[in-house]
Design a protein around this motif. Structure first.
Motif, PDB file in Angstrom:
ATOM      1  N   PHE A 141     122.795 201.015  65.268  1.00 26.12           N
ATOM      2  CA  PHE A 141     123.500 200.149  64.994  1.00 26.12           C
ATOM      3  C   PHE A 141     123.672 199.365  64.112  1.00 26.12           C
ATOM      4  O   PHE A 141     122.635 199.045  63.578  1.00 26.12           O
ATOM      5  N   ARG A 142     125.193 198.916  62.583  1.00 23.39           N
ATOM      6  CA  ARG A 142     124.705 198.306  61.758  1.00 23.39           C
ATOM      7  C   ARG A 142     124.679 196.981  62.174  1.00 23.39           C
ATOM      8  O   ARG A 142     125.908 196.277  61.971  1.00 23.39           O
ATOM      9  N   THR A 143     124.075 196.438  62.958  1.00 20.77           N
ATOM     10  CA  THR A 143     123.298 194.697  62.970  1.00 20.77           C
ATOM     11  C   THR A 143     122.632 194.468  63.118  1.00 20.77           C
ATOM     12  O   THR A 143     121.454 194.716  63.278  1.00 20.77           O
ATOM     13  N   GLU A 144     122.428 192.712  62.967  1.00 16.36           N
ATOM     14  CA  GLU A 144     121.459 192.850  63.018  1.00 16.36           C
ATOM     15  C   GLU A 144     120.658 192.581  63.863  1.00 16.36           C
ATOM     16  O   GLU A 144     121.037 192.980  65.184  1.00 16.36           O
ATOM     17  N   PHE A 145     119.192 192.301  64.246  1.00 17.73           N
ATOM     18  CA  PHE A 145     118.330 191.903  64.815  1.00 17.73           C
ATOM     19  C   PHE A 145     118.132 190.305  65.170  1.00 17.73           C
ATOM     20  O   PHE A 145     118.574 189.544  64.269  1.00 17.73           O
ATOM     21  N   ALA A 146     118.080 189.876  66.632  1.00 18.99           N
ATOM     22  CA  ALA A 146     117.750 188.570  66.418  1.00 18.99           C
ATOM     23  C   ALA A 146     116.663 187.874  68.035  1.00 18.99           C
ATOM     24  O   ALA A 146     117.018 189.161  68.905  1.00 18.99           O
ATOM     25  N   GLY A 147     116.925 186.686  67.413  1.00 24.43           N
ATOM     26  CA  GLY A 147     115.897 186.460  68.869  1.00 24.43           C
ATOM     27  C   GLY A 147     115.261 186.771  69.343  1.00 24.43           C
ATOM     28  O   GLY A 147     114.166 186.423  70.517  1.00 24.43           O
ATOM     29  N   GLY A 148     113.660 187.390  68.588  1.00 23.55           N
ATOM     30  CA  GLY A 148     112.609 188.353  68.893  1.00 23.55           C
ATOM     31  C   GLY A 148     111.730 186.954  69.564  1.00 23.55           C
ATOM     32  O   GLY A 148     112.141 186.467  68.992  1.00 23.55           O
ATOM     33  N   VAL A 149     110.640 187.233  70.777  1.00 24.96           N
ATOM     34  CA  VAL A 149     110.100 186.590  71.672  1.00 24.96           C
ATOM     35  C   VAL A 149     109.225 187.445  72.440  1.00 24.96           C
ATOM     36  O   VAL A 149     109.846 188.041  72.896  1.00 24.96           O
ATOM     37  N   PHE A 150     108.254 186.544  72.544  1.00 23.98           N
ATOM     38  CA  PHE A 150     107.160 187.136  73.373  1.00 23.98           C
ATOM     39  C   PHE A 150     107.120 187.188  75.017  1.00 23.98           C
ATOM     40  O   PHE A 150     107.574 185.747  75.369  1.00 23.98           O
ATOM     41  N   SER A 151     107.093 187.715  76.201  1.00 22.15           N
ATOM     42  CA  SER A 151     107.018 186.846  77.389  1.00 22.15           C
ATOM     43  C   SER A 151     105.414 186.348  77.040  1.00 22.15           C
ATOM     44  O   SER A 151     104.704 185.976  76.137  1.00 22.15           O
ATOM     45  N   PRO A 152     104.968 185.326  78.513  1.00 18.68           N
ATOM     46  CA  PRO A 152     104.411 184.767  78.505  1.00 18.68           C
ATOM     47  C   PRO A 152     102.723 184.908  78.428  1.00 18.68           C
ATOM     48  O   PRO A 152     102.067 184.367  77.862  1.00 18.68           O
ATOM     49  N   ASP A 153     103.035 185.815  78.926  1.00 18.14           N
ATOM     50  CA  ASP A 153     101.864 186.735  78.418  1.00 18.14           C
ATOM     51  C   ASP A 153     101.268 187.411  77.529  1.00 18.14           C
ATOM     52  O   ASP A 153      99.682 188.019  77.059  1.00 18.14           O
ATOM     53  N   GLY A 154     102.043 187.463  76.442  1.00 23.11           N
ATOM     54  CA  GLY A 154     102.269 188.177  75.101  1.00 23.11           C
ATOM     55  C   GLY A 154     101.990 189.664  75.499  1.00 23.11           C
ATOM     56  O   GLY A 154     102.026 190.475  74.565  1.00 23.11           O
ATOM     57  N   LYS A 155     102.771 190.131  76.644  1.00 21.55           N
ATOM     58  CA  LYS A 155     102.657 191.753  76.465  1.00 21.55           C
ATOM     59  C   LYS A 155     104.057 192.464  76.560  1.00 21.55           C
ATOM     60  O   LYS A 155     104.127 194.015  76.046  1.00 21.55           O
ATOM     61  N   ILE A 156     105.061 191.802  76.823  1.00 19.02           N
ATOM     62  CA  ILE A 156     106.238 192.219  76.328  1.00 19.02           C
ATOM     63  C   ILE A 156     107.574 191.234  74.678  1.00 19.02           C
ATOM     64  O   ILE A 156     107.051 190.331  75.125  1.00 19.02           O
ATOM     65  N   TYR A 157     107.882 192.309  74.183  1.00 19.99           N
ATOM     66  CA  TYR A 157     108.652 191.301  73.583  1.00 19.99           C
ATOM     67  C   TYR A 157     109.595 191.749  73.422  1.00 19.99           C
ATOM     68  O   TYR A 157     110.532 192.696  73.380  1.00 19.99           O
ATOM     69  N   PHE A 158     110.507 190.456  74.093  1.00 18.64           N
ATOM     70  CA  PHE A 158     112.267 190.798  74.096  1.00 18.64           C
ATOM     71  C   PHE A 158     112.811 190.306  72.728  1.00 18.64           C
ATOM     72  O   PHE A 158     112.518 190.108  71.372  1.00 18.64           O
ATOM     73  N   VAL A 159     114.123 191.603  72.413  1.00 16.16           N
ATOM     74  CA  VAL A 159     114.384 191.225  71.618  1.00 16.16           C
ATOM     75  C   VAL A 159     116.305 191.538  71.508  1.00 16.16           C
ATOM     76  O   VAL A 159     116.575 192.591  72.376  1.00 16.16           O
ATOM     77  N   ASN A 160     116.816 191.299  70.913  1.00 17.85           N
ATOM     78  CA  ASN A 160     118.971 191.375  70.550  1.00 17.85           C
ATOM     79  C   ASN A 160     119.081 192.344  69.610  1.00 17.85           C
ATOM     80  O   ASN A 160     118.616 192.168  68.402  1.00 17.85           O
ATOM     81  N   ILE A 161     119.496 193.056  69.846  1.00 16.88           N
ATOM     82  CA  ILE A 161     120.742 193.238  69.021  1.00 16.88           C
ATOM     83  C   ILE A 161     121.932 192.851  69.170  1.00 16.88           C
ATOM     84  O   ILE A 161     122.414 193.633  69.859  1.00 16.88           O
ATOM     85  N   GLN A 162     122.040 192.910  68.098  1.00 11.63           N
ATOM     86  CA  GLN A 162     123.378 191.429  68.518  1.00 11.63           C
ATOM     87  C   GLN A 162     124.695 192.230  67.983  1.00 11.63           C
ATOM     88  O   GLN A 162     125.335 192.020  69.189  1.00 11.63           O
ATOM     89  N   GLY A 163     125.492 192.650  67.610  1.00 13.52           N
ATOM     90  CA  GLY A 163     126.522 193.256  67.670  1.00 13.52           C
ATOM     91  C   GLY A 163     126.405 194.337  68.821  1.00 13.52           C
ATOM     92  O   GLY A 163     128.022 194.733  68.995  1.00 13.52           O
ATOM     93  N   ALA A 164     125.525 195.109  69.006  1.00 15.79           N
ATOM     94  CA  ALA A 164     125.743 195.967  69.711  1.00 15.79           C
ATOM     95  C   ALA A 164     125.667 195.235  71.445  1.00 15.79           C
ATOM     96  O   ALA A 164     125.897 195.649  72.236  1.00 15.79           O
ATOM     97  N   GLY A 165     125.549 194.349  71.576  1.00 13.51           N
ATOM     98  CA  GLY A 165     125.353 193.232  72.119  1.00 13.51           C
ATOM     99  C   GLY A 165     124.311 193.269  73.129  1.00 13.51           C
ATOM    100  O   GLY A 165     124.058 193.782  74.891  1.00 13.51           O
TER     101      GLY A 165
END
Length: 469
Positions: free
Chosen positions: A432-456
């Motif tokens: 998708f031609r849109t930004e990454f946003a909101g990248g953050v790790f889970s409390p135990d550091g095992k998962i990285y959550f991130v948004n592809i903004q324009g795609a929702g």
């Protein structure tokens, strides 16, 4: 970044809601996307492997799962809003992860809102809890949603609207006491949008991290000022809140609360200034006059008290600069690490490709004695090479100390910077031609959550974070 051992970093990250997994080794590899003249070897997990689904390229051994899509029905009956942005994570019960997520929506973007394309679900909302109702016609469609994610089943067990009636909630920050501060990147006023708006906007709001599907009452923390807020970071030692401003001529702020951990009880808003260099321009743009702000050189700062912080004319930054505050190029993501914080300036630098600053609070930060040991500001990164870093936006500190930066670009990467100042690519958006946003790790550091903004889309990325090649 400091490298004073895993124990101190573990102590900090636990306080801030992130449990560390310790320092981890990172491989060396030749980056095929980097100019040879810029940097021959950078750190990372190896080259990115093309995704057969055509969405997200990741290094070998890593995988992703889409865990949320805009427009789908949530647990509370509302629709998952679009334009997901900044996020924070918190420990839930029985290993579950609570994710609080912003949505950068304007009042007239009905197709992106939680209430439907024709506002058909608005009547189900408790209007008393909304900050902006827009006379029932144009309610604020920003706000936050909360997800309860089970890492064992890799499923979202609950998703609900947790704050509503706000506008363009861009980023924010976690607090040491278990809440999320969400920021309005807007300064629209009462009467705007053809007279429909009933409130002034440009404030910070606090949202509890809760597994209970409940819409929180939206109360602006007006003592934090009214401006184009982007993100915040809280020092767990002092409860001082540091704030960025998404303007090309923005300031860098701090809020010293009257009562630690109780932000609604007021405090003092201040702006950072460089000692001995009033009204210093840190942007390093090629066409600016004056000396450039030096890289990797910690410089002592001071803090200027700000007046008329509700700024009806949206001129807080101009008045602060006139009083001697330093100027920054679109302050964006910010994150508190081990007794230090980092923040990104999206279009700073000689070619306007981005900068990353580090701020180390002084021993007596926010007290009458702070002049004895002032805080220090350092330009940590400014590569001036778009193949290495471009338009850095959201910032997170990985459990092992690296910075992870989301690029705000039609062809974005998640870019890592090691504790030694070396760069690597962690992810590439090819779908998708849109930004990454909101990248953050889970409390135990095992998962990285991130948004592809324009795609929702909200994604969960897992992989061998601590392995070596």
């Amino acid at each position: 970044m400091k490298s004073n051992g895993a124990d101190s970093r573990r102590s900090f990250l636990k306080k801030s809601g992130l449990a560390t997994v310790g320092f981890m080794g990172l491989y060396q590899f030749i980056n095929p996307m980097a100019k040879a003249s810029s940097r021959e070897q950078i750190a990372g997990y190896g080259p990115l492997i093309r995704d057969p689904k055509g969405i997200l390229n990741l290094p070998k051994g890593f995988s992703y799962k889409i865990i949320s899509r805009s427009g789908e029905k949530m647990s509370d009956g509302f629709l998952t809003p679009g334009r997901p942005d900044g996020m924070g994570t918190f420990e839930g019960k029985d290993g579950r992860i609570i994710i609080v997520r912003n949505h950068e929506n304007s009042p007239d973007e009905f197709e992106e809102g939680a209430f439907g394309k024709k506002n058909e679900y608005y009547s189900k909302a408790d209007a008393d809890k909304l900050y902006e109702t827009g006379k029932g016609i144009l309610p604020g469609l920003g706000g936050t949603t909360t997800l309860v994610y089970n890492p064992i089943t890799e499923e979202v067990e609950q998703e609900y609207l947790s704050l509503a009636g706000t506008i363009r909630n861009c980023a924010g920050g976690v607090t040491p006491w278990g809440s999320w501060l969400t920021c309005e990147e807007s300064t629209v006023k009462k009467g705007d949008y053809k007279g429909q708006l009933e409130q002034n906007h440009g404030y910070v709001f606090e949202v509890p991290a809760s597994e209970e599907a409940k819409l929180s009452k939206a109360r602006p923390i007006k003592a934090m000022g009214r401006f184009n807020h982007e993100a915040v970071a809280v020092d767990p030692r002092t409860s001082i809140v540091y704030l960025t401003e998404d303007r090309g001529d923005g300031l860098f702020y701090r809020f010293v609360p009257n009562v630690p951990g109780e932000l609604h009880r007021g405090g003092k808003l201040q702006a950072l200034a460089i000692q001995g260099s009033p009204s210093r321009d840190t942007r390093n743009w090629k066409d600016l006059k004056g000396k450039k702000f030096p890289k990797n050189t910690p410089i002592e700062v001071e803090w200027i008290d700000l007046e008329e912080i509700d700024a009806p004319e949206d001129d807080l930054r101009h008045r602060g600069f006139h009083e001697g505050a330093a100027c920054f190029a679109r302050g964006e993501g910010i994150w508190f690490g081990d007794e230090e914080l980092y923040f990104a300036c999206t279009n700073g630098g000689e070619i306007s490709a981005g900068q990353v600053f580090r701020y180390v609070p002084g021993e007596f930060e926010g007290t009458a004695d702070e002049k004895e040991a002032p805080g220090k500001l350092e330009l940590f990164a400014e590569p001036n090479d778009k193949e290495i870093l471009k338009s850095c936006d959201n910032v997170a500190i990985a459990p092992w100390g690296d910075l992870l930066l989301c690029e705000d670009d039609p062809h974005p990467f998640v870019v890592g910077i090691t504790t030694q100042g070396k760069y690597y690519k962690l992810a590439e958006n090819i779908g998708f031609r849109t930004e990454f946003a909101g990248g953050v790790f889970s409390p135990d550091g095992k998962i990285y959550f991130v948004n592809i903004q324009g795609a929702g889309l909200t994604l969960a990325i897992t992989g061998p974070w601590g392995s070596r090649s």
